[in-house]
Design an enzyme around this catalytic site. Structure first.
Site, mmCIF file in Angstrom:
data_model
loop_
_atom_site.group_PDB
_atom_site.id
_atom_site.type_symbol
_atom_site.label_atom_id
_atom_site.label_comp_id
_atom_site.label_asym_id
_atom_site.label_seq_id
_atom_site.Cartn_x
_atom_site.Cartn_y
_atom_site.Cartn_z
ATOM 1 N N HIS A 59 35.037 38.965 119.045
ATOM 2 C CA HIS A 59 34.532 40.263 119.522
ATOM 3 C C HIS A 59 34.087 40.052 120.978
ATOM 4 O O HIS A 59 33.681 38.946 121.342
ATOM 5 C CB HIS A 59 33.337 40.631 118.644
ATOM 6 C CG HIS A 59 32.771 41.997 118.856
ATOM 7 N ND1 HIS A 59 31.954 42.302 119.916
ATOM 8 C CD2 HIS A 59 32.888 43.138 118.129
ATOM 9 C CE1 HIS A 59 31.588 43.576 119.827
ATOM 10 N NE2 HIS A 59 32.143 44.105 118.752
ATOM 11 N N ASP A 105 29.248 33.386 114.795
ATOM 12 C CA ASP A 105 29.026 34.832 114.855
ATOM 13 C C ASP A 105 29.220 35.347 113.429
ATOM 14 O O ASP A 105 30.343 35.465 112.949
ATOM 15 C CB ASP A 105 30.019 35.458 115.837
ATOM 16 C CG ASP A 105 30.010 36.980 115.794
ATOM 17 O OD1 ASP A 105 29.304 37.555 114.933
ATOM 18 O OD2 ASP A 105 30.723 37.596 116.607
ATOM 19 N N GLN A 109 30.151 39.779 110.682
ATOM 20 C CA GLN A 109 31.020 40.333 109.638
ATOM 21 C C GLN A 109 31.107 39.452 108.400
ATOM 22 O O GLN A 109 31.872 39.750 107.485
ATOM 23 C CB GLN A 109 32.438 40.536 110.201
ATOM 24 C CG GLN A 109 32.519 41.474 111.382
ATOM 25 C CD GLN A 109 32.306 42.926 111.001
ATOM 26 O OE1 GLN A 109 32.408 43.289 109.825
ATOM 27 N NE2 GLN A 109 31.992 43.771 111.972
ATOM 28 N N LYS A 149 24.646 45.869 109.477
ATOM 29 C CA LYS A 149 25.893 45.665 108.736
ATOM 30 C C LYS A 149 25.605 45.139 107.330
ATOM 31 O O LYS A 149 26.503 44.828 106.561
ATOM 32 C CB LYS A 149 26.812 44.716 109.492
ATOM 33 C CG LYS A 149 27.317 45.287 110.813
ATOM 34 C CD LYS A 149 28.329 44.373 111.457
ATOM 35 C CE LYS A 149 28.492 44.603 112.941
ATOM 36 N NZ LYS A 149 29.258 45.795 113.284
ATOM 37 N N CYS A 199 36.698 46.402 120.079
ATOM 38 C CA CYS A 199 36.012 45.461 120.974
ATOM 39 C C CYS A 199 36.631 44.070 120.906
ATOM 40 O O CYS A 199 35.922 43.055 121.008
ATOM 41 C CB CYS A 199 34.508 45.389 120.689
ATOM 42 S SG CYS A 199 33.653 46.884 121.128
#
Lengths: 143, 407
Positions: free
Chosen positions: B123, B200, B203, B226, B364
């Site tokens: 991202h 990261d 997700q 999220k 993104c």
């Protein structure tokens, strides 16, 4: 030739028949996009891309006497439909008419709700660019 | 026992509405998940009953707010199995968490000629902070390539590693494609050359069990929104040994031990990194989101989402003109696709006219889209409250839309 307002009223009438059904309205807009005349390939260049649109929109003009013809294209069908509406209203007019034009049909057909805020910004960018061309032609004609 | 999805759905008020005259089908969960009633109640409850600035308050309300705030830190610690709650720092989102590490750790320890490795799947928020750091320090940013299915090429990664490699910042699960990266292996290989690793987890934390001690990552960044939690709240996990040697990210209240005009000494972790009044209400409400996940059980959530993914692949796959994008063997419940001859924006607008919320565009991840030769995709991402019947309804709409250009 009908006035800018006459054409706008025609469009408002057409969209009122579609009513509140968003789906059929979008299909109709896409159909209009399909009727845009072929865009000249040699003018599909970076300089003719309108800044501020999420999708790609190319815009160019032809001078016909004192009138401006607009030619445009986009890589998305909905955007093509939107720009075809603008062309229907503004193309073939004098720079003065274009600069003066109050494009009230956009609000009256509830375009903001149909296309959402991001595309509405894009639509404003298209109008601005069309008016900028008119301003340039007007300046040229006044020389 | 299978989950009672109707019961779960009943606790999410936002799902029960019509959009454009159709029942809302919310398939934009990779952008943000909806919030259960318990989270909403905790938010209003905090303002109604406990609102007070935390830490250093001598009164009851401040004490109550502080206690609840720190309970969430403990909750997050358990959620990711950190060694201690001091390793959990509250930020405003994954993006800020990554920026904090790039700015604090990066500016102190990265020097000229050092190499930082990211992947093609990143991202923008895991690209730009490292580009800025590399520019400032004259360091080199290297990018792990992927195959056409959207999987990282591990061999290429291994070839990139050397004693110059100082940092690897890698996405655990791709937001655009749903690919699950083999991060445990990546972390192990990176550590072998002495590099530090940031994951990261924006997700991944909502789909996969996360154990930072087992993964052995040095940092983990993720967002509450999220994970059924409030917006504007992120988490940075870091190993104590690293957080302690890192300089503060921002100066202000809370992060100090003692201030004189001559010199300031800094507070202990985690407070050293939490300058100013934090996002108290959202932190407190986030505990309810963590409770929601733990009551259902992550493995149950994953199982349900995997079933939705299989069902979507099967039903959408039968639509003429449907082109899946990202077909990695290991994926979370994300279906990225295009419709032949149609722009993703147009597909998204037409789905919205049918009450179906998806995301369209480059997500993104512009470098990834360039690698795939695409302008963008349509992305449907599923969550625990979604159903197979919703997928069937989307398939009906999608088939109708696809037919315009695929007769």
């Amino acid at each position: 030739m009908s006035s800018i307002q006459d054409i706008q009223d025609e469009i408002i009438e057409e969209f009122s028949i579609l009513g509140d059904d968003k789906e059929s309205t979008i299909y109709y807009i896409m159909e209009l996009g399909g009727q845009l005349p072929q865009f000249p390939e040699e003018e599909r260049v970076e300089e003719n891309i309108i800044k501020g649109c999420q999708s790609k929109v190319w815009l160019t003009t032809r001078e016909e006497g004192e009138r401006i013809q607009y030619l445009a294209d986009s890589n998305t069908d909905i955007t093509k439909g939107l720009i075809s509406l603008l062309i229907r209203v503004l193309s073939g007019r004098t720079p003065q008419e274009i600069l003066k034009a109050d494009l009230n049909f956009i609000d009256k057909i509830g375009m903001g709700n149909i296309i959402g805020s991001q595309r509405s910004n894009g639509l404003s960018a298209m109008i601005k660019q069309m008016k900028l061309y008119a301003l340039a032609y007007q300046a040229k004609q006044n020389v | 026992m299978p989950l009672n999805i109707e019961e779960i759905r009943a606790t999410f008020p936002v799902l029960h509405q019509e959009v454009n005259g159709k029942p809302l089908i919310y398939f934009d969960n990779a952008a943000t998940t909806q919030k259960p009633q318990s989270v909403l109640d905790a938010l209003t409850g905090y303002y109604q009953n406990d609102n007070s600035n935390i830490h250093r308050g001598a009164h009851t309300l401040a004490d109550r707010a502080t206690r609840h705030y720190e309970e969430t830190r403990e909750g997050v610690k358990n959620f990711i199995n950190a060694n201690e709650s001091a390793e959990v720092i509250f930020t405003k989102g994954t993006t800020e968490s990554i920026n904090l590490v790039a700015s604090s750790y990066g500016r102190k320890f990265i020097t000229k000629g050092d190499e930082i490795i990211i992947s093609t799947l990143e991202h923008h928020s895991n690209i730009v902070p490292w580009q800025m750091l590399c520019e400032e320090k004259e360091a080199v940013l290297k990018v792990i390539p992927i195959n056409d299915k959207g999987e990282i090429l591990l061999d290429e990664f291994e070839n990139m590693l050397s004693d110059k490699t100082k940092f690897v910042s890698i996405v655990h699960v791709s937001n655009a494609l749903g690919t699950i990266n083999p991060v445990k292996e990546i972390i192990k290989k990176a550590h072998q050359v002495g590099a530090k690793v940031l994951l990261d987890g924006a997700q991944s934390t909502n789909h996969l069990d996360i154990d930072v001690q087992d993964l052995d990552c040095d940092f983990l960044a993720f967002s509450a929104h999220k994970l059924y939690g409030p917006t504007g709240l992120g988490i940075l996990y870091g190993k104590r040994s690293l957080l302690e040697i890192m300089p503060p990210y921002q100066g202000g209240g809370e992060m100090i031990k003692e201030v004189t005009f001559a010199k300031t000494t800094y507070n202990e972790i985690p407070f050293k990194f939490e300058a100013g009044t934090p996002n108290i209400a959202d932190v407190i409400a986030f505990q309810k989101a963590l409770d929601f996940i733990s009551i259902i059980g992550k493995s149950n959530i994953k199982k349900h989402e995997d079933e939705l993914l299989d069902h979507a692949n099967e039903t959408f796959g039968q639509i003429k003109g449907f082109v899946p994008v990202g077909t990695a063997a290991e994926k979370v419940s994300v279906v990225s696709f295009n419709i032949n001859g149609m722009h993703p924006f147009d597909v998204g607008v037409m789905l919205d006219a049918n009450g179906i919320a998806v995301r369209t565009g480059h997500h993104c991840t512009q470098p990834l889209m360039q690698r795939l030769g695409l302008e963008g995709t349509v992305r449907a991402s599923f969550s625990v409250y979604n159903t197979k019947s919703e997928i069937d309804q989307m398939a009906v709409s999608l088939a109708k839309i696809a037919k315009i250009k695929n007769k």
